[in-house]
Design an enzyme around this catalytic site. Structure first.
Site, short mmCIF file in Angstrom:
data_model
loop_
_atom_site.label_atom_id
_atom_site.label_comp_id
_atom_site.label_asym_id
_atom_site.label_seq_id
_atom_site.Cartn_x
_atom_site.Cartn_y
_atom_site.Cartn_z
N GLY A 15 0.99 -1.17 -0.03
CA GLY A 15 -0.09 0.00 0.08
C GLY A 15 0.84 1.21 -0.06
N SER A 48 10.35 -2.16 -7.01
CA SER A 48 9.82 -0.88 -6.56
C SER A 48 11.21 -0.04 -6.19
CB SER A 48 9.25 -0.88 -5.31
OG SER A 48 8.94 -0.04 -4.62
N TYR A 70 9.40 -3.59 3.22
CA TYR A 70 8.76 -3.78 1.95
C TYR A 70 10.10 -3.97 0.92
CZ TYR A 70 6.23 -2.29 -2.29
OH TYR A 70 5.74 -2.31 -3.52
N LYS A 115 -8.63 13.92 0.02
CA LYS A 115 -8.88 15.07 0.98
C LYS A 115 -9.26 16.24 0.45
CE LYS A 115 -5.10 13.18 3.91
NZ LYS A 115 -3.76 13.15 4.53
#
Length: 332
Positions: free
Chosen positions: A80, A119, A150, A201
């Protein structure tokens, strides 16, 4: 080639769902989508695709997923945004089970080509201490000091791809994704990344009439963000290339988080009071993609302007937000 079986592991997720949609647009007729989530939680679901709900941390499930495949795209991972990966290091590390099972199954079942999504979190932390970051070259992953949890798992799985290629002759390709964003992805619930979170937001502030926004960190941290269409093209260009080593796949358009908020405010035609949560997870101070290698080897790089991609993303999240407000079903 379009009648050979393509397997997308993580096909119920954001990038995997878009990749399957793109393969369908190109006329590929045999696609298998595999994901651990229940079907009603998949971001995109196609009736003309073989859809399997499997936990690829289980060895037998990985062998079932790879059975008969020509190409495997291994995107499945428990992940995430920064708030999630900083609070769930053990869960992120367990993705090594998925990657181990999938590459072993692909080897044993004679898969022709294997893609692994790594990543930018593999990069050494001491290269990312300043907001005025020097763009990260592929070699900057070593000496290793990646994002805890991660990043370590991603770096280890990169090495697996390398050694399976060297020891067993597998065709493996590895891309280091830099902050992929776009429509039909997570935008609420804790796993969303910065672009989607900022859109939500800003929309929330506009709809509620409470014209303020909370920003994690001081807003000076820098990032680059890659639009999903560029990600899809990069994956497929890399899979067809002769690039053996992990390669950056990201935009080199560097912005601060404050500038990202500026862009979304401009799209929404609103100006908000900013409140900074200095103790919130914010990741490294600066990260950007050096695209020298991808330009040299593929003659291409991601080119979608952040403002253009964010306009599309904002419009989709706004539609989802309003649908939820009216009690309808949405993608989260």
């Amino acid at each position: 080639m379009k009648d050979q079986l393509i397997v997308v592991a993580g096909g119920g997720g954001f990038i995997g769902g878009h990749l399957i949609a793109d393969f369908r647009r190109q006329g590929f007729t045999r696609i298998r989508s595999v994901d651990v989530k229940p079907f009603d939680e998949w971001y995109q679901h196609f009736d003309d695709v073989e859809n399997l709900q499997l936990d690829l941390q289980d060895k037998e499930a990985a062998y079932q997923a790879c059975d008969g495949a020509a190409d495997v795209y291994q995107l499945a991972a428990d992940m995430g945004g920064m708030g999630f990966i900083e609070s769930n290091k053990a869960l992120c590390m367990l993705s090594v089970l998925t990657n181990t099972n999938m590459i072993r199954a692909a080897k044993d079942q004679g898969v022709s080509r294997y893609f692994y999504s790594s990543s930018a979190c593999v990069y050494a932390a001491d290269k990312q201490t300043s907001e005025d970051v020097v763009a990260l070259k592929e070699a900057d992953a070593y000496p290793a000091m990646p994002e805890d949890g991660y990043g370590w798992e991603k770096l280890f799985s990169e090495r697996m791809c390398r050694h399976f290629r060297e020891d067993f002759g597998m065709y493996t390709r590895v891309a280091r994704f830099h902050n992929v964003y776009g429509e039909l992805g997570t935008w609420d619930g804790g796993r969303e990344k910065a672009p989607a979170a900022v859109c939500r937001k800003v929309i929330d502030a506009k709809v509620s009439g409470k014209h303020e926004i909370q920003i994690w960190g001081d807003g000076h941290q820098t990032r680059s963000f890659m639009y999903i269409d560029d990600c899809l093209e990069g994956i497929q260009r890399l899979m067809a290339s002769d690039v053996l080593e992990p390669i950056n796949l990201g935009s080199d358009e560097l912005v601060t988080i404050n500038q990202l908020v500026d862009i979304v405010e401009d799209i929404a035609e609103i100006k908000l009071e900013r409140n900074y949560k200095l103790d919130a997870p914010k990741g490294v101070n600066g990260r950007n993609s050096d695209n020298t290698m991808i330009l040299d080897r593929l003659g291409w790089e991601p080119s979608t302007r952040l403002r253009d991609g964010m306009a599309k993303t904002y419009a989709w999240i706004l539609q989802q937000y309003m649908t939820r407000l009216e009690g309808g079903d949405v993608v989260l």
